[in-house]
Design an enzyme around this catalytic site. Structure first.
Site, PDB file in Angstrom:
ATOM      1  N   GLU A 172       0.787  -1.263  -0.094  1.00  0.00           N
ATOM      2  CA  GLU A 172       0.059   0.019  -0.085  1.00  0.00           C
ATOM      3  C   GLU A 172       0.817   1.237   0.160  1.00  0.00           C
ATOM      4  O   GLU A 172       0.878   1.928   0.980  1.00  0.00           O
ATOM      5  CB  GLU A 172      -1.064   0.135   1.382  1.00  0.00           C
ATOM      6  CG  GLU A 172      -1.947  -1.288   1.095  1.00  0.00           C
ATOM      7  CD  GLU A 172      -2.881  -0.893   2.284  1.00  0.00           C
ATOM      8  OE1 GLU A 172      -2.894  -0.211   3.108  1.00  0.00           O
ATOM      9  OE2 GLU A 172      -3.871  -1.758   2.208  1.00  0.00           O
ATOM     10  N   GLU A 375      -5.192  -8.751   1.096  1.00  0.00           N
ATOM     11  CA  GLU A 375      -5.827  -8.197   2.579  1.00  0.00           C
ATOM     12  C   GLU A 375      -7.349  -8.178   2.098  1.00  0.00           C
ATOM     13  O   GLU A 375      -7.623  -7.393   1.274  1.00  0.00           O
ATOM     14  CB  GLU A 375      -5.324  -7.092   3.058  1.00  0.00           C
ATOM     15  CG  GLU A 375      -3.872  -7.102   3.764  1.00  0.00           C
ATOM     16  CD  GLU A 375      -3.347  -5.824   4.248  1.00  0.00           C
ATOM     17  OE1 GLU A 375      -4.348  -5.031   4.577  1.00  0.00           O
ATOM     18  OE2 GLU A 375      -2.210  -5.627   4.082  1.00  0.00           O
TER      19      GLU A 375
HETATM   20  C1  GBH Z   1      -4.367  -2.028   5.701  1.00  0.00           C
HETATM   21  O1  GBH Z   1      -4.436  -0.560   5.350  1.00  0.00           O
HETATM   22  C2  GBH Z   1      -2.937  -2.193   6.084  1.00  0.00           C
HETATM   23  O2  GBH Z   1      -2.077  -2.933   5.057  1.00  0.00           O
HETATM   24  C3  GBH Z   1      -2.937  -3.089   7.214  1.00  0.00           C
HETATM   25  O3  GBH Z   1      -1.697  -2.903   7.863  1.00  0.00           O
HETATM   26  C4  GBH Z   1      -4.025  -2.571   8.175  1.00  0.00           C
HETATM   27  O4  GBH Z   1      -3.928  -3.156   9.552  1.00  0.00           O
HETATM   28  C5  GBH Z   1      -5.433  -2.895   7.540  1.00  0.00           C
HETATM   29  O5  GBH Z   1      -5.440  -2.564   6.124  1.00  0.00           O
HETATM   30  C6  GBH Z   1      -6.536  -2.593   8.440  1.00  0.00           C
HETATM   31  O6  GBH Z   1      -6.632  -1.060   8.490  1.00  0.00           O
HETATM   32  O7  GBH Z   1     -11.015   6.934   3.394  1.00  0.00           O
HETATM   33  O8  GBH Z   1      -9.966   7.523   1.260  1.00  0.00           O
HETATM   34  O9  GBH Z   1      -8.286   6.532   3.348  1.00  0.00           O
HETATM   35  C7  GBH Z   1      -5.647  -0.401   4.923  1.00  0.00           C
HETATM   36  C8  GBH Z   1      -5.736   1.213   5.022  1.00  0.00           C
HETATM   37  C9  GBH Z   1      -7.928   2.023   4.858  1.00  0.00           C
HETATM   38  C10 GBH Z   1      -6.615   3.144   3.389  1.00  0.00           C
HETATM   39  C11 GBH Z   1      -9.273   2.217   4.189  1.00  0.00           C
HETATM   40  C12 GBH Z   1      -7.963   3.491   2.971  1.00  0.00           C
HETATM   41  C13 GBH Z   1     -10.187   4.051   2.972  1.00  0.00           C
HETATM   42  C14 GBH Z   1     -10.175   4.738   1.996  1.00  0.00           C
HETATM   43  N1  GBH Z   1      -6.896   1.712   4.081  1.00  0.00           N
HETATM   44  N2  GBH Z   1      -8.905   3.672   3.744  1.00  0.00           N
HETATM   45  S1  GBH Z   1      -9.826   6.597   2.725  1.00  0.00           S
END
Ligand code: GBH
Length: 469
Positions: A172, A375
């Site tokens: 990511e 994931e």
């Molecule tokens: C992942 O991140 C990670 O790889 C992991 O380490 C983590 O524990 C897991 O997911 C759970 O969070 O509202 O526009 O930001 C996910 C991160 C979360 C980023 C959802 C984007 C929604 C879009 N993502 N988020 S925004």
């Protein structure tokens, strides 16, 4: 009529890999053991106000000291693959120089233990724990960090390349760049739009250089990158300006350079007031566009947007705390809207149709590129009752998303596997230990592990190769 994604009995083909995922800083603990150096997440979590309740990864779920028991637990669940990340500051405590053999030895034991149990290792080289010494020199805003990453990759591939046959460069990079340097919600907590876009490019460059190293050192390995895609719904229609803008920043800023070549024209135009992109040097396009063997897809939820007249109010529909900065340089006139429920404990809406749509889009836009869900999972407020955790909501979430993946397979998507996030409850970044994503419950007082109902369900799915009741 749209499906409810609650099917049972759907069969997954032999060879479709089902497993679980974790990341080093979220589970290992042992923050100073065997010469590990500090990472940006050690610094960030030690800074008051950055992580909920002041939680840190110092101990986490103590996986570093409980490796053998945790490997046995994976074998008991029957997972076919385990996606983990390697901690750069264990391998090189200051991000450069010789290998710290004691740190490397942990991953040798992990990999050998997986192979001995018939579990396929999937190694991620970078899941956000940049050595602090490199951040002190500018971190991902500094082009040099990409070359340090390639050197680190060479050390790890030389040691593990014979045993690990599936590699992921970055996890990511959107989060590393835009949450780390833009919004400030993640380490290193900077809030600077130019820095975020420089980080995008240097992360892309690091990916390309690392793929080149892996091809050279481990020529038979499968090489990939994991991206978190934004599945964007337009409040003003599917082809709206807001959808295009967020798609450019969130998705195409990585897929285009990695899979097509160079940055999209509209991204460069949209960010023209922020940067001239002169940090992109001649030759970078070719380095970044390296053939990969599959694309890792992380999916949790969807995003809903529309244009706003002026600077849009920052609703926390995006699941991140408002820490002042923007994750959307050049697009602060895009508003993020609250979506219809149901929601997980993160406040993210549950939308398995978004996963199906995403897999279909990727397979249409990048034909010939296999996909792996690296994931997918959900946080809910779980409670131990005796020796069980009845996490019906998570089980239902997983059932619906496995059904969505199956529907994509049925429609011809070349989907090769599915890793559930996460094997354990763990350090959920800015949310500390307040959010539980595991299919295995962890008591943070005793470190006792308890397989949740969702974990038992996944074990049955793997054994029967079909979605259980
Ligand atoms: C992942 O991140 C990670 O790889 C992991 O380490 C983590 O524990 C897991 O997911 C759970 O969070 O509202 O526009 O930001 C996910 C991160 C979360 C980023 C959802 C984007 C929604 C879009 N993502 N988020 S925004």
């Amino acid at each position: 009529d749209s499906p409810d994604y609650r099917d049972v009995g759907l069969e997954f083909p032999a060879g479709f890999l089902i497993g679980a995922a974790t990341a080093a800083y979220q589970i290992e603990g042992a923050a100073t053991a065997d010469g590990r150096g500090p990472s940006i997440w050690d610094t960030f979590s030690a800074t008051p106000g950055r992580v909920v309740d002041g939680d840190t990864g110092d101990v986490a779920v103590d996986h570093y000291n409980r490796l053998d028991a945790d490997l046995d637990l994976m074998a008991d669940l029957g997972i076919e693959a385990y996606r983990f990340s390697i901690s750069w500051p264990r391998i090189q405590p200051t991000g450069s120089g010789p290998v710290n053999e004691a740190g490397l030895a942990f991953y040798e034991r992990l990999v050998d233990g997986l192979i001995a149990r018939g579990i396929r290792p999937i190694a991620t080289l970078y899941h956000w724990d940049l050595p602090q010494a490199l951040e002190d020199a500018g971190g991902w805003t500094n082009r040099e960090t990409a070359y340090r990453f390639a050197e680190y990759t060479r050390h790890v591939a030389e040691a593990l390349g014979e045993r690990v046959h599936v590699w992921t460069t970055l996890n990511e990079p959107w989060c590393s760049a835009f949450l780390g340097y833009g919004s400030g919600a993640h380490a290193p907590g900077r809030t600077d739009g130019v820095a975020a876009l420089r980080a995008v490019h240097h992360l892309n460059l690091a990916h390309g250089l690392a793929v080149q190293v892996l091809r050279e050192v481990a020529p038979r390995a499968q090489v990939s990158v994991t991206l978190n895609f934004h599945v964007i719904r337009g409040a003003d229609g599917p082809d709206s300006e807001a959808v295009r803008r967020i798609d450019a920043l969130a998705n195409r800023s990585f897929t285009h350079p990695m899979l097509v070549g160079g940055y999209p024209d509209d991204l460069i135009d949209d960010t023209a007031a922020v940067t001239d992109w002169l940090f992109v040097r001649p030759g970078d396009t070719e380095i970044i566009r390296q053939p990969i063997d599959f694309l890792g897809v992380n999916y949790y939820s969807t995003t809903r947007v529309r244009m706003w007249d002026g600077i849009a109010p920052r609703q926390r529909a995006d699941g991140h705390k408002d820490v002042g900065g923007s994750a959307w340089p050049g697009s602060d006139d895009v508003e993020f809207l609250t979506q219809d429920g149901p929601y997980t404990a993160m406040g993210w809406n549950i939308a398995p149709d978004g996963l199906e749509e995403l897999l279909l889009r990727l397979s249409r836009e990048h034909p010939g590129l296999p996909l792996v869900i690296t994931e997918n999972g959900a946080a809910f407020d779980d409670e131990l009752s005796g020796d069980r955790v009845h996490d019906d909501a998570r089980l239902d979430y997983l059932r619906r998303h496995f059904t969505a993946a199956h529907r994509a397979l049925q429609q011809g998507v070349d989907l090769r596997g599915y890793m559930v996030w996460s094997l354990f409850d763990n350090f959920e970044w800015g949310y500390g230990y307040s959010k539980r994503f595991g299919i295995v419950h962890v008591d943070y007082e005793t470190q006792e592990r308890t397989v949740k109902d969702s974990g038992l369900w996944l074990a049955r799915l793997i054994e029967e190769r079909r979605i259980p009741e």
